[in-house]
Enzyme design. Structure first.
Site, PDB file in Angstrom:
ATOM      1  N   THR A  76     -44.251 -29.976  -4.715  1.00 12.35           N
ATOM      2  CA  THR A  76     -44.186 -30.435  -6.107  1.00 12.35           C
ATOM      3  C   THR A  76     -45.482 -30.046  -6.799  1.00 12.35           C
ATOM      4  OG1 THR A  76     -44.912 -32.664  -5.415  1.00 12.35           O
ATOM      5  CG2 THR A  76     -42.548 -32.330  -5.703  1.00 12.35           C
ATOM      6  N   LYS A 249     -36.195 -20.656  -1.018  1.00 18.83           N
ATOM      7  CA  LYS A 249     -35.862 -22.009  -1.492  1.00 18.83           C
ATOM      8  C   LYS A 249     -35.159 -21.920  -2.851  1.00 18.83           C
ATOM      9  CE  LYS A 249     -38.157 -26.391  -2.732  1.00 18.83           C
ATOM     10  NZ  LYS A 249     -38.059 -26.496  -4.177  1.00 18.83           N
ATOM     11  N   HIS A 273     -33.614 -27.729  -7.095  1.00 24.58           N
ATOM     12  CA  HIS A 273     -34.924 -28.057  -7.681  1.00 24.58           C
ATOM     13  C   HIS A 273     -34.959 -29.497  -8.210  1.00 24.58           C
ATOM     14  CE1 HIS A 273     -38.506 -25.511  -8.544  1.00 24.58           C
ATOM     15  NE2 HIS A 273     -38.834 -26.509  -9.338  1.00 24.58           N
ATOM     16  N   ARG A 276     -33.747 -29.994 -11.845  1.00 20.49           N
ATOM     17  CA  ARG A 276     -34.648 -29.635 -12.953  1.00 20.49           C
ATOM     18  C   ARG A 276     -34.448 -28.211 -13.449  1.00 20.49           C
ATOM     19  NH1 ARG A 276     -38.871 -33.546 -12.318  1.00 20.49           N
ATOM     20  NH2 ARG A 276     -40.708 -32.311 -12.781  1.00 20.49           N
ATOM     21  N   GLY A 306     -32.113 -35.403  -3.883  1.00 17.46           N
ATOM     22  CA  GLY A 306     -31.478 -36.718  -3.855  1.00 17.46           C
ATOM     23  C   GLY A 306     -31.700 -37.531  -2.595  1.00 17.46           C
ATOM     24  N   ARG A 308     -32.965 -40.313  -0.680  1.00 17.36           N
ATOM     25  CA  ARG A 308     -33.595 -41.609  -0.976  1.00 17.36           C
ATOM     26  C   ARG A 308     -33.458 -42.597   0.183  1.00 17.36           C
ATOM     27  NH1 ARG A 308     -34.613 -38.530  -4.288  1.00 17.36           N
ATOM     28  NH2 ARG A 308     -34.387 -38.624  -6.553  1.00 17.36           N
TER      29      ARG A 308
HETATM   30  C1  LIG Z   1     -42.194 -33.568 -10.042  1.00 18.76           C
HETATM   31  C2  LIG Z   1     -41.566 -32.410  -9.343  1.00 18.76           C
HETATM   32  C3  LIG Z   1     -42.244 -31.203  -9.265  1.00 18.76           C
HETATM   33  C4  LIG Z   1     -41.684 -30.116  -8.559  1.00 18.76           C
HETATM   34  N1  LIG Z   1     -42.411 -28.966  -8.426  1.00 18.76           N
HETATM   35  C5  LIG Z   1     -41.933 -27.976  -7.630  1.00 18.76           C
HETATM   36  C6  LIG Z   1     -42.743 -26.845  -7.338  1.00 18.76           C
HETATM   37  O1  LIG Z   1     -43.877 -26.729  -7.779  1.00 18.76           O
HETATM   38  N2  LIG Z   1     -42.213 -25.887  -6.537  1.00 18.76           N
HETATM   39  C7  LIG Z   1     -40.950 -25.989  -5.994  1.00 18.76           C
HETATM   40  O2  LIG Z   1     -40.525 -25.098  -5.265  1.00 18.76           O
HETATM   41  N3  LIG Z   1     -40.181 -27.068  -6.242  1.00 18.76           N
HETATM   42  C8  LIG Z   1     -40.643 -28.060  -7.031  1.00 18.76           C
HETATM   43  N4  LIG Z   1     -39.880 -29.184  -7.234  1.00 18.76           N
HETATM   44  C9  LIG Z   1     -38.581 -29.328  -6.529  1.00 18.76           C
HETATM   45  C10 LIG Z   1     -38.803 -29.993  -5.149  1.00 18.76           C
HETATM   46  O3  LIG Z   1     -39.437 -29.109  -4.263  1.00 18.76           O
HETATM   47  C11 LIG Z   1     -37.491 -30.469  -4.501  1.00 18.76           C
HETATM   48  O4  LIG Z   1     -36.610 -29.375  -4.392  1.00 18.76           O
HETATM   49  C12 LIG Z   1     -36.822 -31.603  -5.259  1.00 18.76           C
HETATM   50  O5  LIG Z   1     -37.783 -32.521  -5.700  1.00 18.76           O
HETATM   51  C13 LIG Z   1     -35.822 -32.306  -4.362  1.00 18.76           C
HETATM   52  O6  LIG Z   1     -35.204 -33.357  -5.013  1.00 18.76           O
HETATM   53  P1  LIG Z   1     -35.682 -34.892  -4.844  1.00 18.76           P
HETATM   54  O7  LIG Z   1     -36.872 -35.056  -5.762  1.00 18.76           O
HETATM   55  O8  LIG Z   1     -34.503 -35.669  -5.311  1.00 18.76           O
HETATM   56  O9  LIG Z   1     -36.044 -35.121  -3.401  1.00 18.76           O
HETATM   57  C14 LIG Z   1     -40.402 -30.255  -7.969  1.00 18.76           C
HETATM   58  C15 LIG Z   1     -39.719 -31.471  -8.075  1.00 18.76           C
HETATM   59  C16 LIG Z   1     -40.283 -32.533  -8.740  1.00 18.76           C
HETATM   60  C17 LIG Z   1     -39.537 -33.850  -8.803  1.00 18.76           C
END
Ligand SMILES: Cc1cc2nc3c(=O)[nH]c(=O)nc-3n(C[C@H](O)[C@H](O)[C@H](O)COP(=O)(O)O)c2cc1C
Length: 381
Positions: A76, A249, A273, A276, A306, A308
């Site tokens: 993240t 990924k 992601h 997002r 997801g 949790r």
């Molecule tokens: C705040 C936030 C920042 C993220 N930043 C990145 C990132 O910099 N690089 C990336 O590959 N994925 C990023 N992701 C996606 C996460 O690696 C991951 O796939 C996702 O959070 C999984 O869902 P979850 O939050 O429900 O566990 C981000 C997700 C969140 C919530």
């Protein structure tokens, strides 16, 4: 703090609004974000009873080394807005818990500082932006820092429609007056986060023009430097340069799973992601059984999105995942209680897995199978 949801509730009390929006929100109508939870709810377990459950085990190999549960902390970016040195806190908690920590290209602590943490399984997540020299230097640095694996994120070359982000920020990309006022009413956050000044993208800031290096402006600048032409040819070139385990990924389409396999990757991380990026997409769990059919036992297959509860991880394993990535769950822990909170989030997931595994009448993860699950639309049995 009995559940990840409890950590989340505390995070919501402590974090200012613009930070929570960054953490929680998805893109567009947030249909993908919702799907990532719904997809788990559509599977029900058909438990066995009267099975010897005295020696349950939720440990699992990740890249051949045993982890106490099949989980890695997802990459993240911008963690520095949750607390000062957040990447170090996440990495220390990961090391203490025995799970890999995937550090984002958009992290705020230096890769080498994170790499120095004792016992850490340190993986590097690569965003390709700017000229060739950027990814090449990051890959070489990750190699020198001893990172165990490289993770190329493939689904963020065009930044998702984050309406909340556009609505909230002043045109400069800096939070507007209402956000700043709201932030001022969260003194604990201000102290733990701003004591070191606003964070910077410590690993890539040197590639940003000198007059664009403030926190919000550099984020915007980097976002606009992601080449829209990134292709499977680039994946093959990165594969060639990086000699250790290599993952892609953000894959959801089964054809892309096949392409990844053909490119010689060591693993695929299915995911949207955290809801997002593409809106209205399927979730990783939806694609997982088909993806497993395609890759067989040849490479590792992980999902993100997801997670949790321990039961989510068990369902993922039953449907063919070797491991899962959790993004928000450890971040809720971080926002609630710093490094201890991250450890707590991981321990809660592990203990829930252990308990549920017994409830399902299954002694170990290797005994989980798709036949333990049924989709709700196929009920009654
Ligand atoms: C705040 C936030 C920042 C993220 N930043 C990145 C990132 O910099 N690089 C990336 O590959 N994925 C990023 N992701 C996606 C996460 O690696 C991951 O796939 C996702 O959070 C999984 O869902 P979850 O939050 O429900 O566990 C981000 C997700 C969140 C919530």
């Amino acid at each position: 703090m009995q559940t990840v949801e409890d950590l989340r509730a505390r995070a919501h009390r402590l974090m200012p609004r613009f930070v929570l929006e960054y953490l929680e929100a998805g893109s567009g109508e947030e249909a993908t974000l919702a799907r990532e939870r719904e997809a788990f709810a559509e599977w029900r377990v058909i438990p066995h009873t009267l099975v010897d459950e005295s020696t349950r085990d939720v440990s699992a190999p990740i890249l051949g080394s045993k982890a106490p549960l099949p989980l890695a902390i997802a990459p993240t970016g911008l963690n520095g807005i949750f607390m000062h040195h957040a990447d170090l806190a996440l990495a220390r908690a990961a090391a203490a818990s025995g799970v890999p920590f995937i550090q984002s290209t958009m992290s705020n602590d230096r890769m080498e500082q994170v790499a120095a943490i004792d016992g850490l399984r340190h993986w590097w997540q690569l965003y390709v932006f700017g000229g060739e020299e950027v990814w090449q230097e990051l890959v070489d640095r990750a190699e020198r820092a001893g990172c165990e694996a490289l993770v190329l994120t493939t689904n963020a070359q065009i930044f998702g429609q984050r309406d909340w982000d556009k609505r909230d920020r002043a045109p400069s990309g800096f939070p507007d007056a209402a956000d700043l006022l709201n932030a001022a009413t969260h003194p604990r956050w201000a102290v733990t986060t701003l004591t070191g000044g606003l964070p910077e993208f410590a690993n890539v800031i040197d590639f940003v023009p000198k007059d664009r290096r403030s926190f919000f402006d550099s984020a915007n600048w980097i976002r606009h430097q992601m080449p829209k032409t990134l292709s499977w040819r680039d994946v093959a070139r990165i594969r060639d340069r990086w000699t250790r385990p290599f993952f892609v990924k953000g894959i959801l389409n089964p054809d892309d799973v096949q392409q990844a396999l053909d490119c010689g990757v060591d693993g695929v991380m299915l995911g949207a992601h955290g809801g997002r990026q593409a809106d209205w997409s399927v979730s990783a769990l939806d694609v997982l059984p088909r993806a497993r059919e395609i890759v067989g036992d040849r490479i590792e297959l992980y999902i993100s999105g997801g997670i949790r509860r321990g039961s989510d991880i068990l369902k993922a394993c039953a449907l063919g995942a070797d491991a899962v990535l959790a993004g928000r769950a450890p971040l809720y822990g971080l926002c609630a209680h710093g490094e201890d909170g991250v450890r707590k989030a991981i321990e809660l997931l592990r203990s829930e897995m252990l308990n549920e595994l017994g409830q399902y009448g299954v002694p170990g993860l290797d005994k989980l199978s798709r036949y333990l699950l049924v989709r709700t639309e196929n009920l009654p049995l």
